[in-house]
Design a protein around this motif. Structure first.
Motif, mmCIF file in Angstrom:
data_model
loop_
_atom_site.group_PDB
_atom_site.id
_atom_site.type_symbol
_atom_site.label_atom_id
_atom_site.label_comp_id
_atom_site.label_asym_id
_atom_site.label_seq_id
_atom_site.Cartn_x
_atom_site.Cartn_y
_atom_site.Cartn_z
ATOM 1 N N UNK A 198 0.969 -1.247 -0.028
ATOM 2 C CA UNK A 198 0.030 0.049 0.112
ATOM 3 C C UNK A 198 0.929 1.304 0.111
ATOM 4 N N UNK A 199 1.840 1.420 0.871
ATOM 5 C CA UNK A 199 2.866 2.576 0.762
ATOM 6 C C UNK A 199 3.464 2.620 -0.406
ATOM 7 N N UNK A 200 4.124 1.558 -0.919
ATOM 8 C CA UNK A 200 4.904 1.411 -2.172
ATOM 9 C C UNK A 200 3.977 1.999 -3.408
ATOM 10 N N UNK A 201 2.659 1.543 -3.453
ATOM 11 C CA UNK A 201 1.684 1.899 -4.507
ATOM 12 C C UNK A 201 1.468 3.526 -4.344
ATOM 13 N N UNK B 205 7.670 2.660 10.344
ATOM 14 C CA UNK B 205 8.800 3.804 10.136
ATOM 15 C C UNK B 205 9.271 3.446 8.574
ATOM 16 N N UNK B 206 9.000 4.493 7.739
ATOM 17 C CA UNK B 206 9.473 4.644 6.545
ATOM 18 C C UNK B 206 10.817 5.175 6.198
ATOM 19 N N UNK B 207 11.648 4.441 5.631
ATOM 20 C CA UNK B 207 13.323 5.108 5.595
ATOM 21 C C UNK B 207 13.350 5.252 4.254
ATOM 22 N N UNK B 208 13.683 6.762 3.905
ATOM 23 C CA UNK B 208 13.591 7.340 2.726
ATOM 24 C C UNK B 208 14.909 8.012 2.128
#
Length: 216
Positions: free
Chosen positions: A42-45, A75-78
């Motif tokens: 869901x996050x990647x899309x 936690x999203x590491x970007x």
């Protein structure tokens, strides 16, 4: 013949930690695993749909999930968090709403963290190579460019491998380039790895990247 093993799973408990932290009874384990996959997809899309930049890099290094009794902490590491933060907290709230709807859960918290050297991460490099291959850039040129970018992040070694119908040739083959040391059999060596699939007009290509960061 050499037996291949995932370098991250091989080092769990030494130089590598889990990306999902939660506990479940055996009968509920598969449900928790599917939930994790749903969250990551869901996050990647969402990022792919809303924040694709010119170079074709989404910039997600990894997504860590921590589940408590009444709260899911994500936690999203970007590498390029501006993609998600540029409109203030509006985009994060929208993503939170989408995830709550998808999972039917009440409490969910999303945190975004920036990684210091984006091109020292295999996922971001694999996305870069995938973008180049889609734009018909010769595969060797794309691989060499990725290695140059990784050198900026002060890595000790890198290996890049592309497999499939490279350049649209009839017979699938495997091509790889290595720069520096990549000690896959040393458990004390901190190695980051990713496997990425890219769809081209000729068919599906597989990209694998191993990055030797440090040794303990």
């Amino acid at each position: 013949m050499g037996q291949k093993i995932n370098p991250l799973g091989f080092r769990l408990g030494t130089t590598q930690s889990h990306h999902s932290v939660w506990f479940a009874q055996p009968k509920n384990y598969c449900k928790g695993l599917q939930e994790d996959k749903k969250i990551r997809d869901c996050i990647k899309n969402y990022v792919k749909k809303n924040m694709r930049i010119a170079s074709g890099i989404e910039g997600i290094a990894r997504i860590e999930i921590e589940k408590r009794i009444d709260l899911i902490e994500i936690i999203i590491y970007m590498g390029f968090p501006k993609l998600l933060i540029k409109d203030g907290s509006r985009r994060i709230e929208e993503l939170q709403k989408n995830l709550k709807k998808e999972l039917n859960c009440m409490k969910l918290n999303i945190t975004i963290k920036r990684i210091a050297n984006p091109y020292g991460n295999p996922n971001i490099l694999a996305e870069f190579i995938a973008g180049q291959l889609k734009n018909r850039v010769p595969f060797r040129k794309a691989m060499k460019k990725a290695i140059e970018l990784s050198k900026q992040a002060a890595t000790k070694g890198i290996k890049v491998q592309i497999a499939g119908r490279i350049d649209g040739k009839e017979i699938a083959r495997v091509e790889w380039i290595r720069e520096g040391r990549v000690p896959l059999q040393t458990i004390g060596a901190k190695i980051d790895y990713c496997c990425y699939t890219v769809r081209t007009i000729y068919g599906v290509l597989g990209i694998k990247i191993w990055i030797f960061i440090d040794e303990e």
